[in-house]
Design an enzyme around this catalytic site. Structure first.
Site, PDB file in Angstrom:
ATOM      1  N   ARG A 128      90.565  13.754 -81.034  1.00 27.67           N
ATOM      2  CA  ARG A 128      89.243  13.514 -81.648  1.00 27.67           C
ATOM      3  C   ARG A 128      89.302  12.349 -82.632  1.00 27.67           C
ATOM      4  O   ARG A 128      88.429  11.497 -82.637  1.00 27.67           O
ATOM      5  CB  ARG A 128      88.714  14.769 -82.333  1.00 27.67           C
ATOM      6  CG  ARG A 128      88.340  15.871 -81.366  1.00 27.67           C
ATOM      7  CD  ARG A 128      87.846  17.109 -82.085  1.00 27.67           C
ATOM      8  NE  ARG A 128      88.904  17.590 -82.977  1.00 27.67           N
ATOM      9  CZ  ARG A 128      88.718  18.400 -83.995  1.00 27.67           C
ATOM     10  NH1 ARG A 128      87.514  18.827 -84.299  1.00 27.67           N
ATOM     11  NH2 ARG A 128      89.734  18.799 -84.733  1.00 27.67           N
ATOM     12  N   ASN A 165      85.999  19.693 -80.173  1.00 25.76           N
ATOM     13  CA  ASN A 165      86.817  20.565 -79.334  1.00 25.76           C
ATOM     14  C   ASN A 165      85.959  21.694 -78.791  1.00 25.76           C
ATOM     15  O   ASN A 165      85.052  22.168 -79.472  1.00 25.76           O
ATOM     16  CB  ASN A 165      87.964  21.182 -80.142  1.00 25.76           C
ATOM     17  CG  ASN A 165      89.070  20.201 -80.443  1.00 25.76           C
ATOM     18  OD1 ASN A 165      89.207  19.167 -79.802  1.00 25.76           O
ATOM     19  ND2 ASN A 165      89.883  20.522 -81.438  1.00 25.76           N
TER      20      ASN A 165
END
Length: 90
Positions: free
Chosen positions: A18, A36
């Protein structure tokens, strides 16, 4: 300006994916979000010019670090959305 939902599978959680995707998006001028999922995948909603989004996805696919292993990317076009920035959803 187009918006896409990008679903990334592989070893993409707990390896800085990320953060790396956010850094890349900011470098390319892509806006949107990354988060996520409980499935172990990562979902990205990205807005930008078509060629820029293609470059973004190509770089995601090729791996952003040695720890990240992308096995599949699924892309769906969404109605255009405007975001102020690219941010990580925790």
């Amino acid at each position: 300006m187009i918006t896409q939902h990008i679903l990334v599978s592989g070893q993409v959680q707990g390896v800085g994916f990320r953060w790396s995707a956010s850094k890349l998006a900011k470098q390319l001028g892509v806006t949107g979000t990354v988060q996520n999922l409980e499935t172990g995948q990562v979902a990205i909603v990205a807005s930008g010019e078509d060629a820029v989004l293609k470059d973004f996805v190509d770089q995601l696919r090729n791996g952003l670090s040695p720890w990240i292993q992308v096995t599949d990317i699924t892309i769906k076009n969404l109605p255009g959305q405007e975001f102020q920035e690219f941010r990580i959803i925790i």
